[in-house]
Write a protein that holds these residues in place. Structure first.
Motif, PDB file in Angstrom:
ATOM      1  N   PHE A  91       0.987  -0.785  -0.065  1.00 28.90           N
ATOM      2  CA  PHE A  91       0.146  -0.243  -0.232  1.00 28.90           C
ATOM      3  C   PHE A  91       0.939   1.315  -0.228  1.00 28.90           C
ATOM      4  O   PHE A  91       1.274   1.995   1.108  1.00 28.90           O
ATOM      5  CB  PHE A  91      -0.908  -0.132   0.981  1.00 28.90           C
ATOM      6  CG  PHE A  91      -2.103   1.048   1.091  1.00 28.90           C
ATOM      7  CD1 PHE A  91      -3.126   0.521  -0.022  1.00 28.90           C
ATOM      8  CD2 PHE A  91      -2.411   2.325   1.630  1.00 28.90           C
ATOM      9  CE1 PHE A  91      -4.087   1.793   0.410  1.00 28.90           C
ATOM     10  CE2 PHE A  91      -3.122   3.314   1.727  1.00 28.90           C
ATOM     11  CZ  PHE A  91      -3.840   2.825   0.311  1.00 28.90           C
ATOM     12  N   THR A  92       1.134   2.015  -1.483  1.00 23.28           N
ATOM     13  CA  THR A  92       2.240   3.079  -1.489  1.00 23.28           C
ATOM     14  C   THR A  92       1.142   4.354  -1.739  1.00 23.28           C
ATOM     15  O   THR A  92      -0.176   4.049  -1.655  1.00 23.28           O
ATOM     16  CB  THR A  92       3.459   2.655  -2.801  1.00 23.28           C
ATOM     17  OG1 THR A  92       1.967   2.619  -4.191  1.00 23.28           O
ATOM     18  CG2 THR A  92       3.740   1.956  -2.419  1.00 23.28           C
ATOM     19  N   GLY A  93       2.067   5.205  -1.797  1.00 23.82           N
ATOM     20  CA  GLY A  93       0.960   6.421  -1.565  1.00 23.82           C
ATOM     21  C   GLY A  93       0.221   6.377  -3.511  1.00 23.82           C
ATOM     22  O   GLY A  93      -0.634   6.988  -3.362  1.00 23.82           O
ATOM     23  N   VAL A  94       0.584   5.858  -4.157  1.00 30.18           N
ATOM     24  CA  VAL A  94       0.359   6.134  -5.572  1.00 30.18           C
ATOM     25  C   VAL A  94      -0.984   4.929  -5.389  1.00 30.18           C
ATOM     26  O   VAL A  94      -1.734   5.088  -5.911  1.00 30.18           O
ATOM     27  CB  VAL A  94       1.531   5.590  -6.242  1.00 30.18           C
ATOM     28  CG1 VAL A  94       1.194   5.506  -8.062  1.00 30.18           C
ATOM     29  CG2 VAL A  94       2.611   6.448  -7.159  1.00 30.18           C
ATOM     30  N   ALA A  95      -0.688   3.770  -4.767  1.00 27.40           N
ATOM     31  CA  ALA A  95      -1.769   3.022  -4.652  1.00 27.40           C
ATOM     32  C   ALA A  95      -3.017   3.830  -3.892  1.00 27.40           C
ATOM     33  O   ALA A  95      -3.714   3.415  -4.765  1.00 27.40           O
ATOM     34  CB  ALA A  95      -1.321   1.583  -3.381  1.00 27.40           C
ATOM     35  N   ALA A  96      -2.621   4.200  -2.893  1.00 25.13           N
ATOM     36  CA  ALA A  96      -3.785   5.985  -2.580  1.00 25.13           C
ATOM     37  C   ALA A  96      -4.112   6.071  -3.493  1.00 25.13           C
ATOM     38  O   ALA A  96      -5.522   6.495  -3.603  1.00 25.13           O
ATOM     39  CB  ALA A  96      -2.897   6.091  -0.954  1.00 25.13           C
ATOM     40  N   VAL A  97      -3.848   7.290  -3.929  1.00 22.32           N
ATOM     41  CA  VAL A  97      -3.810   8.375  -5.340  1.00 22.32           C
ATOM     42  C   VAL A  97      -4.585   7.161  -6.074  1.00 22.32           C
ATOM     43  O   VAL A  97      -5.499   7.548  -6.596  1.00 22.32           O
ATOM     44  CB  VAL A  97      -2.870   8.643  -6.087  1.00 22.32           C
ATOM     45  CG1 VAL A  97      -3.268   9.352  -7.285  1.00 22.32           C
ATOM     46  CG2 VAL A  97      -2.087   9.612  -4.507  1.00 22.32           C
ATOM     47  N   ASN A  98      -4.284   5.642  -6.853  1.00 26.74           N
ATOM     48  CA  ASN A  98      -5.219   5.211  -7.295  1.00 26.74           C
ATOM     49  C   ASN A  98      -6.230   4.379  -6.663  1.00 26.74           C
ATOM     50  O   ASN A  98      -8.065   4.531  -7.605  1.00 26.74           O
ATOM     51  CB  ASN A  98      -4.556   3.993  -7.802  1.00 26.74           C
ATOM     52  CG  ASN A  98      -2.921   4.339  -8.850  1.00 26.74           C
ATOM     53  OD1 ASN A  98      -2.720   4.955  -9.536  1.00 26.74           O
ATOM     54  ND2 ASN A  98      -2.047   3.415  -8.644  1.00 26.74           N
ATOM     55  N   LEU A  99      -6.602   4.518  -5.583  1.00 21.52           N
ATOM     56  CA  LEU A  99      -8.159   4.117  -5.186  1.00 21.52           C
ATOM     57  C   LEU A  99      -8.604   5.253  -5.170  1.00 21.52           C
ATOM     58  O   LEU A  99      -9.725   5.502  -5.598  1.00 21.52           O
ATOM     59  CB  LEU A  99      -7.274   3.967  -3.352  1.00 21.52           C
ATOM     60  CG  LEU A  99      -8.499   3.482  -2.629  1.00 21.52           C
ATOM     61  CD1 LEU A  99      -9.420   2.043  -3.291  1.00 21.52           C
ATOM     62  CD2 LEU A  99      -7.766   3.456  -1.271  1.00 21.52           C
ATOM     63  N   TRP A 100      -8.056   6.384  -4.851  1.00 22.71           N
ATOM     64  CA  TRP A 100      -9.106   7.454  -4.628  1.00 22.71           C
ATOM     65  C   TRP A 100      -9.550   7.950  -5.940  1.00 22.71           C
ATOM     66  O   TRP A 100     -11.010   8.512  -6.494  1.00 22.71           O
ATOM     67  CB  TRP A 100      -8.541   8.845  -4.432  1.00 22.71           C
ATOM     68  CG  TRP A 100      -7.781   8.716  -2.957  1.00 22.71           C
ATOM     69  CD1 TRP A 100      -7.758   8.051  -2.121  1.00 22.71           C
ATOM     70  CD2 TRP A 100      -6.700   9.374  -2.297  1.00 22.71           C
ATOM     71  NE1 TRP A 100      -8.292   8.278  -0.431  1.00 22.71           N
ATOM     72  CE2 TRP A 100      -6.617   8.759  -1.121  1.00 22.71           C
ATOM     73  CE3 TRP A 100      -5.812   9.680  -2.743  1.00 22.71           C
ATOM     74  CZ2 TRP A 100      -5.193   9.211  -0.106  1.00 22.71           C
ATOM     75  CZ3 TRP A 100      -4.807  10.464  -2.077  1.00 22.71           C
ATOM     76  CH2 TRP A 100      -4.953   9.830  -0.534  1.00 22.71           C
ATOM     77  N   VAL A 101      -8.794   7.721  -7.221  1.00 27.24           N
ATOM     78  CA  VAL A 101      -8.911   8.156  -8.976  1.00 27.24           C
ATOM     79  C   VAL A 101      -9.529   7.047  -9.069  1.00 27.24           C
ATOM     80  O   VAL A 101     -10.501   7.164 -10.160  1.00 27.24           O
ATOM     81  CB  VAL A 101      -7.535   8.099  -9.738  1.00 27.24           C
ATOM     82  CG1 VAL A 101      -8.156   7.801 -11.245  1.00 27.24           C
ATOM     83  CG2 VAL A 101      -6.787   9.708  -8.955  1.00 27.24           C
ATOM     84  N   SER A 102      -9.930   5.397  -8.327  1.00 19.69           N
ATOM     85  CA  SER A 102     -10.956   4.635  -9.274  1.00 19.69           C
ATOM     86  C   SER A 102     -12.360   5.233  -8.297  1.00 19.69           C
ATOM     87  O   SER A 102     -13.964   4.465  -8.849  1.00 19.69           O
ATOM     88  CB  SER A 102     -10.632   3.116  -8.379  1.00 19.69           C
ATOM     89  OG  SER A 102     -11.015   3.326  -6.979  1.00 19.69           O
ATOM     90  N   GLN A 103     -12.759   5.604  -7.958  1.00 19.29           N
ATOM     91  CA  GLN A 103     -13.920   6.426  -7.955  1.00 19.29           C
ATOM     92  C   GLN A 103     -14.639   6.954  -8.664  1.00 19.29           C
ATOM     93  O   GLN A 103     -15.943   6.839  -9.021  1.00 19.29           O
ATOM     94  CB  GLN A 103     -14.104   7.235  -6.583  1.00 19.29           C
ATOM     95  CG  GLN A 103     -14.020   7.036  -5.489  1.00 19.29           C
ATOM     96  CD  GLN A 103     -13.986   8.054  -4.190  1.00 19.29           C
ATOM     97  OE1 GLN A 103     -14.270   8.662  -4.566  1.00 19.29           O
ATOM     98  NE2 GLN A 103     -13.305   7.205  -2.925  1.00 19.29           N
ATOM     99  N   ASN A 104     -13.699   7.605 -10.082  1.00 26.50           N
ATOM    100  CA  ASN A 104     -14.567   8.329 -11.378  1.00 26.50           C
ATOM    101  C   ASN A 104     -15.527   7.708 -11.776  1.00 26.50           C
ATOM    102  O   ASN A 104     -15.902   8.108 -13.035  1.00 26.50           O
ATOM    103  CB  ASN A 104     -12.670   8.335 -11.939  1.00 26.50           C
ATOM    104  CG  ASN A 104     -12.358   7.664 -12.726  1.00 26.50           C
ATOM    105  OD1 ASN A 104     -12.535   6.472 -12.631  1.00 26.50           O
ATOM    106  ND2 ASN A 104     -12.036   7.332 -13.840  1.00 26.50           N
ATOM    107  N   ALA A 105     -15.533   6.081 -11.745  1.00 21.67           N
ATOM    108  CA  ALA A 105     -15.900   4.868 -12.282  1.00 21.67           C
ATOM    109  C   ALA A 105     -16.804   5.556 -11.863  1.00 21.67           C
ATOM    110  O   ALA A 105     -18.806   4.974 -12.641  1.00 21.67           O
ATOM    111  CB  ALA A 105     -15.662   4.173 -11.909  1.00 21.67           C
TER     112      ALA A 105
END
Length: 165
Positions: A91-105
């Motif tokens: 669980f990296t910083g980039v993984a966290a950002v990707n998690l937030w960005v996945s809400q765009n669906a």
């Protein structure tokens, strides 16, 4: 096969350097900025954020304050904010950002709404056009299993009645 003798000191140094590099992979200011700015570039132009040491320190102080409980409680401060937790070491910083960005669906661009039963506010904070500065931190929780990632944004996004861009 020939295996050259490597002095023990050099071997230890190389091992520690590899561990250090791996543990900091995808957690640097550049990593946080690139993951945010790539997402922003996909939805509008000229929306790149810059790194703020002030925001990074704010995020770090808050992440350290939450490391005991390691839960998602907003700071209530004057900055925009995204918080995530996840199991280490992946669980990296980039993984966290990707998690937030996945809400765009679930985000409806035409209506500026989120699908029923879903949350889109982390995504809209990432792409909020008026947010031009970013500071993030990743801290190991006191359980030594999970990490908490906090990103702080200036100007604060998710203003009621406004569109993200």
């Amino acid at each position: 096969m020939y295996f050259p003798k490597i002095p023990l000191g050099l071997l230890i140094f190389l091992t520690l350097a590899t561990i250090y590099h791996h543990s900091n992979a995808q957690n640097s200011p550049t990593d946080f900025l690139n993951s945010h700015n790539t997402t922003r570039a996909n939805v509008f132009s000229n929306g790149a954020m810059t790194w703020s040491t002030t925001l990074a320190n704010y995020a770090l102080n808050y992440a350290n304050a939450r490391a005991g409980a390691c839960n998602l409680v907003p700071s209530g401060g004057s900055y925009g904010e995204n918080i995530a937790t996840g199991a280490s070491p992946s669980f990296t910083g980039v993984a966290a950002v990707n998690l937030w960005v996945s809400q765009n669906a679930y985000y409806n661009y035409a209506a500026n709404t989120c699908a029923s039963g879903h949350v889109c506010t982390s995504y809209t904070q990432v792409v909020w056009a008026n947010s031009v500065q970013l500071g993030c931190a990743r801290v190991l929780c006191t359980n030594n299993v999970n990490y908490i990632v906090v990103c702080s944004y200036s100007v604060k996004g998710n203003v009621a009645g406004e569109w993200p861009y």
